[in-house]
Design a protein around this motif. Structure first.
Motif, short mmCIF file in Angstrom:
data_model
loop_
_atom_site.label_atom_id
_atom_site.label_comp_id
_atom_site.label_asym_id
_atom_site.label_seq_id
_atom_site.Cartn_x
_atom_site.Cartn_y
_atom_site.Cartn_z
N GLU A 61 0.84 -1.39 0.19
CA GLU A 61 -0.10 0.09 -0.24
C GLU A 61 0.86 1.19 0.06
O GLU A 61 0.62 2.30 -0.73
CB GLU A 61 -0.80 0.00 1.20
CG GLU A 61 -1.76 1.07 1.44
CD GLU A 61 -2.81 1.12 2.38
OE1 GLU A 61 -3.16 2.15 3.02
OE2 GLU A 61 -3.27 -0.06 2.85
N ALA A 62 2.00 1.27 0.82
CA ALA A 62 2.72 2.35 0.91
C ALA A 62 3.46 2.70 -0.51
O ALA A 62 3.75 3.95 -0.87
CB ALA A 62 3.74 2.14 2.04
N ARG A 63 3.82 1.47 -1.05
CA ARG A 63 4.56 1.67 -2.34
C ARG A 63 3.59 2.21 -3.52
O ARG A 63 3.98 2.90 -4.22
CB ARG A 63 5.03 0.20 -2.82
CG ARG A 63 6.39 0.05 -2.31
CD ARG A 63 6.78 -1.35 -2.69
NE ARG A 63 8.16 -1.78 -1.80
CZ ARG A 63 8.69 -2.80 -2.07
NH1 ARG A 63 8.08 -3.88 -2.70
NH2 ARG A 63 10.02 -3.16 -1.43
N MET A 64 2.13 1.79 -3.41
CA MET A 64 1.28 2.40 -4.32
C MET A 64 0.89 3.90 -3.96
O MET A 64 0.73 4.49 -5.12
CB MET A 64 0.02 1.45 -4.13
CG MET A 64 0.24 0.01 -4.50
SD MET A 64 0.60 -0.33 -6.31
CE MET A 64 -0.79 -0.03 -7.14
N GLU A 65 1.42 4.34 -2.94
CA GLU A 65 0.85 5.62 -2.71
C GLU A 65 1.97 6.66 -3.14
O GLU A 65 1.78 7.79 -3.51
CB GLU A 65 0.62 5.97 -1.29
CG GLU A 65 -0.44 5.30 -0.65
CD GLU A 65 -0.48 5.41 0.91
OE1 GLU A 65 0.29 6.03 1.37
OE2 GLU A 65 -1.56 5.15 1.58
N GLN A 66 3.24 6.00 -3.49
CA GLN A 66 4.28 6.97 -4.19
C GLN A 66 4.01 7.10 -5.46
O GLN A 66 3.99 7.05 -6.35
CB GLN A 66 5.47 6.27 -3.83
CG GLN A 66 5.87 6.00 -2.49
CD GLN A 66 7.23 5.52 -2.12
OE1 GLN A 66 7.84 4.91 -3.00
NE2 GLN A 66 7.43 5.53 -0.91
#
Length: 66
Positions: A61-66
């Motif tokens: 999820e954190a990677r998708m937000e970048q």
């Protein structure tokens, strides 16, 4: 002694040597300990697997937000 092998990073041979015992005897104790505590170990493994899955999802999820 069995806990030193199961919960620590020591081998059966090193534990046996430090107590002046035959490795086979300590190995038998370790096997008995593992059998008696199998449910607790399975619960720990399941809990760790759930935590790992949660962390992987969080990372994704954190990677998708970048």
């Amino acid at each position: 002694m069995a806990r030193e092998v199961v919960e620590g990073d020591r081998s059966i041979a090193s534990v046996a040597a430090s107590y002046g015992l035959v490795a086979q005897r300590v190995g038998n104790w370790v096997a008995k300990y593992r059998k008696q505590h199998a449910d607790a170990q399975e619960q720990k493994n399941e809990s760790e697997a759930q935590e790992l899955a949660r962390l992987k999802a969080e990372l994704h999820e954190a990677r998708m937000e970048q």
